[in-house]
Design a protein around this motif. Sequence first.
Motif, PDB file in Angstrom:
ATOM      1  N   LYS A  60       0.859  -1.183   0.000  1.00 39.33           N
ATOM      2  CA  LYS A  60       0.000   0.000   0.000  1.00 39.33           C
ATOM      3  C   LYS A  60       0.898   1.237   0.000  1.00 39.33           C
ATOM      4  O   LYS A  60       1.632   1.464   0.962  1.00 39.33           O
ATOM      5  N   PRO A  61       0.863   2.029  -1.076  1.00 38.71           N
ATOM      6  CA  PRO A  61       1.675   3.247  -1.107  1.00 38.71           C
ATOM      7  C   PRO A  61       1.217   4.227  -0.025  1.00 38.71           C
ATOM      8  O   PRO A  61       0.043   4.303   0.306  1.00 38.71           O
ATOM      9  N   SER A  70       2.561  -5.569   3.772  1.00 35.28           N
ATOM     10  CA  SER A  70       1.922  -6.524   4.676  1.00 35.28           C
ATOM     11  C   SER A  70       2.250  -7.936   4.230  1.00 35.28           C
ATOM     12  O   SER A  70       2.144  -8.258   3.051  1.00 35.28           O
ATOM     13  N   LEU A  71       2.604  -8.761   5.191  1.00 34.18           N
ATOM     14  CA  LEU A  71       2.839 -10.177   4.941  1.00 34.18           C
ATOM     15  C   LEU A  71       1.647 -10.930   5.502  1.00 34.18           C
ATOM     16  O   LEU A  71       1.378 -10.883   6.705  1.00 34.18           O
ATOM     17  N   PHE A  72       0.910 -11.587   4.619  1.00 32.69           N
ATOM     18  CA  PHE A  72      -0.258 -12.369   5.020  1.00 32.69           C
ATOM     19  C   PHE A  72       0.138 -13.843   5.035  1.00 32.69           C
ATOM     20  O   PHE A  72       0.614 -14.372   4.024  1.00 32.69           O
ATOM     21  N   LEU A 106      10.860  -2.574  -7.113  1.00 32.67           N
ATOM     22  CA  LEU A 106       9.862  -3.623  -6.904  1.00 32.67           C
ATOM     23  C   LEU A 106      10.452  -4.854  -6.221  1.00 32.67           C
ATOM     24  O   LEU A 106       9.848  -5.360  -5.263  1.00 32.67           O
ATOM     25  N   PRO A 107      11.618  -5.355  -6.630  1.00 27.81           N
ATOM     26  CA  PRO A 107      12.198  -6.486  -5.893  1.00 27.81           C
ATOM     27  C   PRO A 107      12.497  -6.152  -4.427  1.00 27.81           C
ATOM     28  O   PRO A 107      12.313  -6.988  -3.543  1.00 27.81           O
ATOM     29  N   LEU A 108      12.906  -4.937  -4.164  1.00 27.97           N
ATOM     30  CA  LEU A 108      13.186  -4.521  -2.796  1.00 27.97           C
ATOM     31  C   LEU A 108      11.915  -4.576  -1.951  1.00 27.97           C
ATOM     32  O   LEU A 108      11.919  -5.088  -0.828  1.00 27.97           O
ATOM     33  N   ILE A 109      10.829  -4.096  -2.523  1.00 34.20           N
ATOM     34  CA  ILE A 109       9.548  -4.070  -1.812  1.00 34.20           C
ATOM     35  C   ILE A 109       8.960  -5.472  -1.664  1.00 34.20           C
ATOM     36  O   ILE A 109       8.444  -5.825  -0.612  1.00 34.20           O
TER      37      ILE A 109
END
Length: 169
Positions: A60-61, A70-72, A106-109
Amino acid sequence: MADQNPAQPAGNAADQTAAPLTVVHQYLKDFSFENPNAANGFQPLTTMPTGYIRVDVRVKPMTPPDIEVSLFLAAEAKIDDTTIYVVESEYAGVFRLGRVPQEHMLPLIMIEAPRLLFPFSRQLIATAVQAGGFPPLYINPVDFVQLYRDRQPDLQEAMKEATAGTAKA
């Protein structure tokens, strides 16, 4: 006596040495544990439960350069058709992005941020399952690189749509 503080180079030194990803804050966003057979749960298990573990990363920006990741994690254990327990956890963090090339963003996020959150979420699930009267569930480490590779076509399409949406505005 000479000044012991070295001179700062021209420019903003904090920007030049900033980490590519910094954890600003982390927290438990949502958590659920269900033990539908609690009344019958005190009988020893004679059969090993089977089930699944589900993993998802949600982004979520926020106000740049911050972003919420968030890790679900969800797990369900069953014996035959009987559900033994269901546990779901959404553990999140606010991350500050440093100066990194766009192709590494994107890979970092999607890889590094959830990798930092995983041990905390894993421990919450293990503790909850144990508090429910079962042996703790220790989820094996997740290969976030492979998860990212599997989702990369969808992520690239979402990025194109987001970029097109901001270009129209």
